[in-house]
Design a protein around this motif. Structure first.
Motif, PDB file in Angstrom:
ATOM      1  N   SER A   1       1.103  -1.265  -0.259  1.00 39.99           N
ATOM      2  CA  SER A   1       0.083   0.011   0.100  1.00 39.99           C
ATOM      3  C   SER A   1       0.857   1.290  -0.039  1.00 39.99           C
ATOM      4  N   ARG A   2       1.984   1.183   0.613  1.00 39.02           N
ATOM      5  CA  ARG A   2       3.049   2.209   0.401  1.00 39.02           C
ATOM      6  C   ARG A   2       4.337   1.687  -0.042  1.00 39.02           C
ATOM      7  N   LEU A   3       5.037   2.241  -0.870  1.00 38.08           N
ATOM      8  CA  LEU A   3       6.638   1.645  -1.317  1.00 38.08           C
ATOM      9  C   LEU A   3       7.591   2.375  -0.880  1.00 38.08           C
ATOM     10  N   SER A   4       8.625   1.583  -0.527  1.00 36.66           N
ATOM     11  CA  SER A   4       9.812   1.970  -0.231  1.00 36.66           C
ATOM     12  C   SER A   4      11.183   1.316  -0.656  1.00 36.66           C
ATOM     13  N   LEU A   5      11.837   1.943  -1.536  1.00 34.06           N
ATOM     14  CA  LEU A   5      13.091   1.493  -2.293  1.00 34.06           C
ATOM     15  C   LEU A   5      13.891   0.669  -1.316  1.00 34.06           C
ATOM     16  N   VAL A   6      14.645  -0.110  -1.648  1.00 36.70           N
ATOM     17  CA  VAL A   6      15.604  -0.743  -0.489  1.00 36.70           C
ATOM     18  C   VAL A   6      16.846  -0.038  -0.668  1.00 36.70           C
ATOM     19  N   SER A   7      17.405   0.446   0.621  1.00 34.07           N
ATOM     20  CA  SER A   7      18.416   1.292   0.569  1.00 34.07           C
ATOM     21  C   SER A   7      19.904   0.175   0.206  1.00 34.07           C
ATOM     22  N   PHE A  23       0.607  -9.058  -4.292  1.00 31.86           N
ATOM     23  CA  PHE A  23      -0.648  -8.487  -3.630  1.00 31.86           C
ATOM     24  C   PHE A  23      -1.420  -9.392  -3.049  1.00 31.86           C
ATOM     25  N   ASN A  24      -1.093 -10.878  -3.241  1.00 32.15           N
ATOM     26  CA  ASN A  24      -2.016 -11.935  -2.636  1.00 32.15           C
ATOM     27  C   ASN A  24      -1.211 -12.027  -1.149  1.00 32.15           C
ATOM     28  N   TYR A  25       0.100 -12.018  -0.810  1.00 35.99           N
ATOM     29  CA  TYR A  25       0.743 -12.634   0.260  1.00 35.99           C
ATOM     30  C   TYR A  25       1.411 -11.501   1.097  1.00 35.99           C
ATOM     31  N   VAL A  26       1.472 -11.307   2.166  1.00 34.35           N
ATOM     32  CA  VAL A  26       2.202 -10.532   3.201  1.00 34.35           C
ATOM     33  C   VAL A  26       3.336 -11.481   3.855  1.00 34.35           C
ATOM     34  N   SER A  27       4.472 -11.038   3.726  1.00 35.64           N
ATOM     35  CA  SER A  27       5.649 -11.540   4.178  1.00 35.64           C
ATOM     36  C   SER A  27       5.979 -11.162   5.664  1.00 35.64           C
ATOM     37  N   SER A  28       6.160  -9.719   5.644  1.00 34.91           N
ATOM     38  CA  SER A  28       6.579  -9.114   6.599  1.00 34.91           C
ATOM     39  C   SER A  28       5.603  -8.042   7.302  1.00 34.91           C
ATOM     40  N   PHE A  48       2.472   0.629  11.580  1.00 34.49           N
ATOM     41  CA  PHE A  48       1.873   1.601  10.800  1.00 34.49           C
ATOM     42  C   PHE A  48       2.269   1.238   9.348  1.00 34.49           C
ATOM     43  N   ASP A  49       2.417  -0.088   8.955  1.00 36.11           N
ATOM     44  CA  ASP A  49       2.534  -0.530   7.387  1.00 36.11           C
ATOM     45  C   ASP A  49       1.483  -0.673   6.830  1.00 36.11           C
ATOM     46  N   GLY A  50       0.107  -0.661   7.338  1.00 40.64           N
ATOM     47  CA  GLY A  50      -1.100  -0.733   6.580  1.00 40.64           C
ATOM     48  C   GLY A  50      -1.685  -2.075   6.509  1.00 40.64           C
ATOM     49  N   ILE A  97      -2.054 -14.669   4.053  1.00 40.00           N
ATOM     50  CA  ILE A  97      -2.728 -14.414   2.745  1.00 40.00           C
ATOM     51  C   ILE A  97      -3.804 -13.439   2.991  1.00 40.00           C
ATOM     52  N   TYR A  98      -3.484 -12.361   2.084  1.00 44.29           N
ATOM     53  CA  TYR A  98      -4.280 -11.014   1.981  1.00 44.29           C
ATOM     54  C   TYR A  98      -5.688 -11.463   1.566  1.00 44.29           C
ATOM     55  N   SER A  99      -6.599 -11.034   2.337  1.00 42.28           N
ATOM     56  CA  SER A  99      -8.251 -11.245   1.978  1.00 42.28           C
ATOM     57  C   SER A  99      -8.464 -10.690   0.466  1.00 42.28           C
ATOM     58  N   ALA A 100      -8.878 -11.521  -0.375  1.00 37.07           N
ATOM     59  CA  ALA A 100      -9.342 -10.977  -1.830  1.00 37.07           C
ATOM     60  C   ALA A 100     -10.287 -10.014  -1.731  1.00 37.07           C
ATOM     61  N   GLY A 101     -11.179  -9.827  -0.658  1.00 42.52           N
ATOM     62  CA  GLY A 101     -12.119  -8.790  -0.537  1.00 42.52           C
ATOM     63  C   GLY A 101     -11.650  -7.438  -0.321  1.00 42.52           C
ATOM     64  N   ARG A 102     -10.320  -7.280  -0.143  1.00 45.94           N
ATOM     65  CA  ARG A 102      -9.677  -6.238   0.130  1.00 45.94           C
ATOM     66  C   ARG A 102      -8.716  -5.954  -0.975  1.00 45.94           C
ATOM     67  N   LEU A 103      -8.562  -6.715  -2.078  1.00 51.46           N
ATOM     68  CA  LEU A 103      -7.728  -6.387  -3.128  1.00 51.46           C
ATOM     69  C   LEU A 103      -8.043  -4.934  -3.919  1.00 51.46           C
ATOM     70  N   PRO A 104      -9.171  -4.582  -4.334  1.00 53.15           N
ATOM     71  CA  PRO A 104      -9.301  -3.547  -5.036  1.00 53.15           C
ATOM     72  C   PRO A 104      -8.829  -2.103  -4.370  1.00 53.15           C
ATOM     73  N   GLY A 105      -9.218  -2.342  -3.023  1.00 53.54           N
ATOM     74  CA  GLY A 105      -8.412  -1.034  -2.261  1.00 53.54           C
ATOM     75  C   GLY A 105      -7.249  -1.177  -2.312  1.00 53.54           C
ATOM     76  N   LEU A 106      -6.691  -2.282  -2.022  1.00 54.46           N
ATOM     77  CA  LEU A 106      -5.083  -2.372  -1.982  1.00 54.46           C
ATOM     78  C   LEU A 106      -4.470  -1.630  -3.236  1.00 54.46           C
TER      79      LEU A 106
END
Length: 456
Positions: A133-139, A167-172, A176-178, A214-223
């Motif tokens: 939902s937010r993007l941070s490049l890796v230093s 978009f389907n999975y969250v590893s970390s 406040f990462d959303g 596993i990220y809920s598919a119902g929240r995919l469009p908002g993400l």
């Protein structure tokens, strides 16, 4: 009603209980039949009928489209390290933004064209990334300026750059990462938070670290909406959507259940939104719902499971897709037999895929990425260039043409035909064989039109 099977273990016995979800399936179940005439009663005929239904009046690719070369690199991974006896997780680069540019230039210098570059582990901490939902490049990979330089370089050289986003999975997760396990994670049928595990085939068990939510598919469009706002600032025209084109996950949360048909609908909405945002999309495997939105498909299977019930493999998916979508199979340098995989690419009209990183193999030792031991780019440059040159000569005459026929002529000998009259014959056997007056060499191929053939 959706039914799931849950297994329960005890010290005395192992049993299974069938448990039903309280969510009713809000959809009609239909079977569609299409009788085919006798002359089409083959798997090639079935593929043609399905192709017509899937693509309709969509135009085929241009014959001038270059044969693709699919390249994957990993940016950063997490590796366990110690300092003064204390363990911690370090972000370790496999391919920095600048090193990615070096790999691309080395391939271009070797004459490799049509490069479609899938760059994984580039944002939010690396492969084990946080919610996009937010993007941070890796230093550790070089920061914003280096990434912008890679983007500009790819555009200048005509390389398709596809940063991969999960978009389907969250590893970390972090403060406040959303991401909230309570509201965003899918639930299994027993109400527990649903996790996806990486399987370790050497120990026959799941890896104990980096299990993904596993990220809920119902929240995919908002993400996807939040992601698009952040990604637009980077100015990259391409995007790899990862598992979005491969996996459809249900969610058994009682207050907001998502059945698989509904999950598919949310996934299609997300893909349509990304396409409408102007991104050129690359996907893994490519389920049917995703194909209208994808310019490229990677990881397309080129042979069957090998189970004893299967008599032989046929390229049904390739018969459907060829001429409409460019696709590639497994990475040559990660396969058990690169020569056989090369012949499979000819048989199925598939572009070559390679997984190449900059770092030496020792970097992945002792991690769950040890399977990437054979990916240092300097080792495979000449092999990739030679195989691409050979395959490009074979597949160029078939660019933009539908695959219309596939048949086994002899054991281990197959012929693939295209609508423009072009054909290939591949011999997987250990001895030369003569077909219609043309000798097909052992572990080799011939190409041609009509009667003759060109040996390769």
């Amino acid at each position: 009603t959706t039914v799931e099977r849950e297994s329960f273990y005890s010290t005395r016995k192992h049993g299974a209980l069938v448990k039903a979800s309280p969510a009713m399936l809000q959809a009609d179940i239909r079977l569609r039949y299409r009788p085919l005439p006798k002359e089409q009663a083959s798997y090639a005929g079935l593929a043609a009928a399905y192709r017509e239904r899937l693509f309709g009046v969509r135009e085929t690719l241009s014959p001038e489209e270059p044969v693709a070369f699919y390249l994957t690199s990993v940016g950063a991974i997490s590796k366990r390290k110690t300092v003064l006896g204390l363990g911690y997780w370090a972000t370790v680069p496999l391919t920095t933004y600048g090193e990615a540019q070096e790999i691309l230039q080395a391939l271009l210098d070797k004459g490799v064209g049509g490069i479609q570059y899938r760059y994984d582990g580039w944002y939010n901490g690396g492969v084990e990334s946080r919610l996009p939902s937010r993007l941070s490049l890796v230093s550790e990979l070089g920061g914003k300026k280096a990434f912008q330089a890679l983007t500009a370089y790819a555009g200048e050289k005509g390389v398709g750059l596809y940063p991969n986003v999960d978009f389907n999975y969250v590893s970390s997760t972090g403060w406040f990462d959303g991401f909230s396990k309570t509201f965003d994670a899918a639930r299994s049928v027993d109400g527990a938070v649903a996790l996806a595990f990486d399987f370790n085939i050497s120990t026959l068990s799941n890896y104990a670290v980096w299990n993904r939510y596993i990220y809920s598919a119902g929240r995919l469009p908002g993400l996807v909406g939040k992601f698009t706002a952040a990604y637009d600032k980077l100015g990259v025209p391409g995007l790899s959507v990862g598992a979005l084109a491969r996996d459809v996950n249900s969610d058994f949360t009682k207050s907001r259940p998502v059945t698989r048909p509904l999950a598919q609908r949310y996934t299609e909405e997300s893909l349509a939104s990304l396409q409408q945002a102007g991104y050129r999309l690359l996907g893994e495997t490519g389920n049917a719902y995703a194909l209208p939105y994808l310019a490229h498909v990677t990881g397309l299977p080129m042979e069957g499971s090998g189970y004893s019930l299967c008599s032989r493999s046929v390229p049904f998916a390739q018969l459907v897709l060829h001429g409409y979508v460019q696709y590639g199979g497994a990475a040559v340098n990660l396969s058990g037999d690169p020569d056989v995989l090369f012949l499979r690419s000819i048989e199925t009209g598939s572009s070559l895929s390679y997984h190449l990183n900059y770092a030496p193999p020792a970097v992945v030792k002792g991690t769950q990425y040890s399977y990437l031991y054979s990916t240092q780019y300097t080792t495979w440059l000449s092999d990739a260039a030679d195989r691409y040159a050979a395959l490009e000569a074979v597949l160029s005459p078939a660019q933009g043409a539908r695959m219309t026929g596939h048949e086994e002529l002899e054991p281990d000998v197959v012929r693939t035909r295209y609508e423009n009259g072009y054909y290939t014959i591949v011999n997987y056997g250990r001895t030369d064989i003569e077909i219609d007056g043309v000798t097909v060499p052992a572990m080799g191929y011939v190409t041609g039109e009509g009667g003759g053939g060109n040996e390769g």
